[in-house]
Design an enzyme around this catalytic site. Sequence first.
Site, PDB file in Angstrom:
ATOM      1  N   SER A  63      23.241  34.694  61.764  1.00  0.00           N
ATOM      2  CA  SER A  63      23.120  36.131  61.768  1.00  0.00           C
ATOM      3  C   SER A  63      22.998  36.761  63.152  1.00  0.00           C
ATOM      4  O   SER A  63      23.206  37.961  63.308  1.00  0.00           O
ATOM      5  CB  SER A  63      21.901  36.539  60.938  1.00  0.00           C
ATOM      6  OG  SER A  63      20.711  36.110  61.570  1.00  0.00           O
ATOM      7  N   LYS A 118      17.930  40.984  69.828  1.00  0.00           N
ATOM      8  CA  LYS A 118      18.427  41.118  68.449  1.00  0.00           C
ATOM      9  C   LYS A 118      17.626  42.195  67.719  1.00  0.00           C
ATOM     10  O   LYS A 118      16.403  42.283  67.878  1.00  0.00           O
ATOM     11  CB  LYS A 118      18.273  39.769  67.740  1.00  0.00           C
ATOM     12  CG  LYS A 118      18.857  39.719  66.328  1.00  0.00           C
ATOM     13  CD  LYS A 118      18.673  38.325  65.718  1.00  0.00           C
ATOM     14  CE  LYS A 118      19.279  38.223  64.324  1.00  0.00           C
ATOM     15  NZ  LYS A 118      19.072  36.893  63.714  1.00  0.00           N
ATOM     16  N   SER A 122      20.748  30.642  62.505  1.00  0.00           N
ATOM     17  CA  SER A 122      21.202  31.952  62.988  1.00  0.00           C
ATOM     18  C   SER A 122      21.250  32.107  64.494  1.00  0.00           C
ATOM     19  O   SER A 122      21.826  33.073  64.990  1.00  0.00           O
ATOM     20  CB  SER A 122      20.326  33.065  62.405  1.00  0.00           C
ATOM     21  OG  SER A 122      20.690  33.315  61.074  1.00  0.00           O
TER      22      SER A 122
END
Lengths: 493, 95
Positions: A153, A78, A177
């Site tokens: 997210s 990420k 997330s």
Amino acid sequence: MLNQLTISELSHRLAKREVSSREATQACLDHIQRIDTQLHAFLSFMAEDALAQADAADREFASAAAPRPLLGIPVAIKDVIAVRNQPLNCGSKILGNFISPYDATVIRKLKEAGAVVFGRLNMDEFAMGSSTENSAFGPTRNPWDLSRVPGGSSGGTAAAVAADECIAALGSDTGGSVRQPASFCGCVGLKPTYGRVSRFGLVAYASSLDQIGPMTKSVADSARMLHAISGWDEHDSTSVPEAVPDYNQLLEGGIKGLKLGLPKEYLVGGLDPEVSQATMAAVKQLQQLGAEIVEISLPHTDYAVATYYIIATAEASANLARFDGVRYCSRVPGADPIEMYGKTRGAGFGPEVKRRIILGTYVLSSGYYDAYYLRAQKVRTLIRQDFLQAFEKVDALITPTAPTAAFKAGEKIDDPLQMYLCDIFTLSCNLAGICGLSLPCGFTSNPKLPIGIQLLGRHFGEATLLKIAHAYEQSTPWHREKPPLATPPAAQP
Amino acid sequence: MAADEIDINYVANLARLQLTPAEAEKLKPQLGQILHYFHKLDQLDVSRIEPTAHAMPRVNVMRPDQVTASLSQPDALRNAPAQINGLFMVPKIVE
């Protein structure tokens, strides 16, 4: 198709030297080339660097007797975790051409375990969002239905894992997330106990809530990744010097006699009927596997969203003060530093980040601190106590991960409060600092979208969660289903 | 308790965040709605509850006072928007 394998499967084949890490890495890169224009899970990747790491792994396989636990496994990251010499943007424009000057501790550990660390995965800007629509680089789509969001997210991370663009990946979880996108895309997402995994090199959103967690295609892979990244770190004073068990060795043995709590506050209004049905079917399945189901109460559940958004925005407003254009960021010039900060931040941050910084600044500001921030910290105590009391009676809790399956892109983007309510089942876990895991437990019928179930465990109770999840996974078919986008064109019906 | 009236430009200045008039206009009702929602917490009596700052509280985390390697100067300056003589360059602060 090597990119479709789990860590366990690929590791096994690599160790037997049936396949090479170069072939597996190339398969991932080819697949990204093929589908990522539609999916947009990756912001960037360095193919040559990835293949060079793979070649080094292959050389080690040729010479070493006992391969390291993740040797040759392509793992994507990420865009909020620092990887030396790779871009780091946090899904934001403000960082410009930032290149990380050092490795996050989790990256150092992945490299020490032999992984091929590659790619920057899309996310909501600074991890603020539940749909990946807040990325400054454009949204990621859901591999099961391109008109829907992948969650957020860590939406890019979940989509990349579910669509087989990598073997496994790392996300971060501040209020859900990792778990919510895992449920929307149909993979396994684990948020470790606060302090289990070092946050050094993770760009901070809300420091008392953030944890890095693995996103994988199986529970066994989650255990292997967690084992690789866990442990105390001198660079993170909030990491906890608690022994790291070998999670891989603790998966088997079944769940006979374990007590699972069903929090009654999680099964009320707003829950999609198909999600509710899938949850109850999973509960029944766990019962058949020998678990005892007990209804329990977490009485302060209804206050979690407000508590979370006060604490998270307050911490964010402080953490994001560092993005001021002095040491990094795309600077917008000003007559004095104050003007430069304001212009740089005004031009660089997107709407949701601005909203949260303003909210956080407001709840911390003179005259409002007690009414919002201090009160929220006190309610946080109550929420934490709810869980501690529940874990006196049960070994783990079982809940839906999200109230619905993946929603349509654009559906909630103009209604921030509705978007915040998406996290209603996941964010208490961060407030209490406990661990949580989401895994696939079925599909909606039309369209076919994954549904996730969440297991919540005691502080440092990851081994119990993984054992329950593994037993469930081994007795159900859901994790074997692939989204249409993951299937190569020739094999599509 | 009704949500407080929020002075967007005052708070934006505290946050060192320049907003366009259109942004401020759009944020104002959204923040009002969210703050109104936050007042849900007023339903609870928290007068005798201690606040939680960290879920896993650790106190006095110390390390040995030893000099160790740190980021090199080129690495630290690598992402600087402006630099001069090996230092970060910023607009003039004092007249």
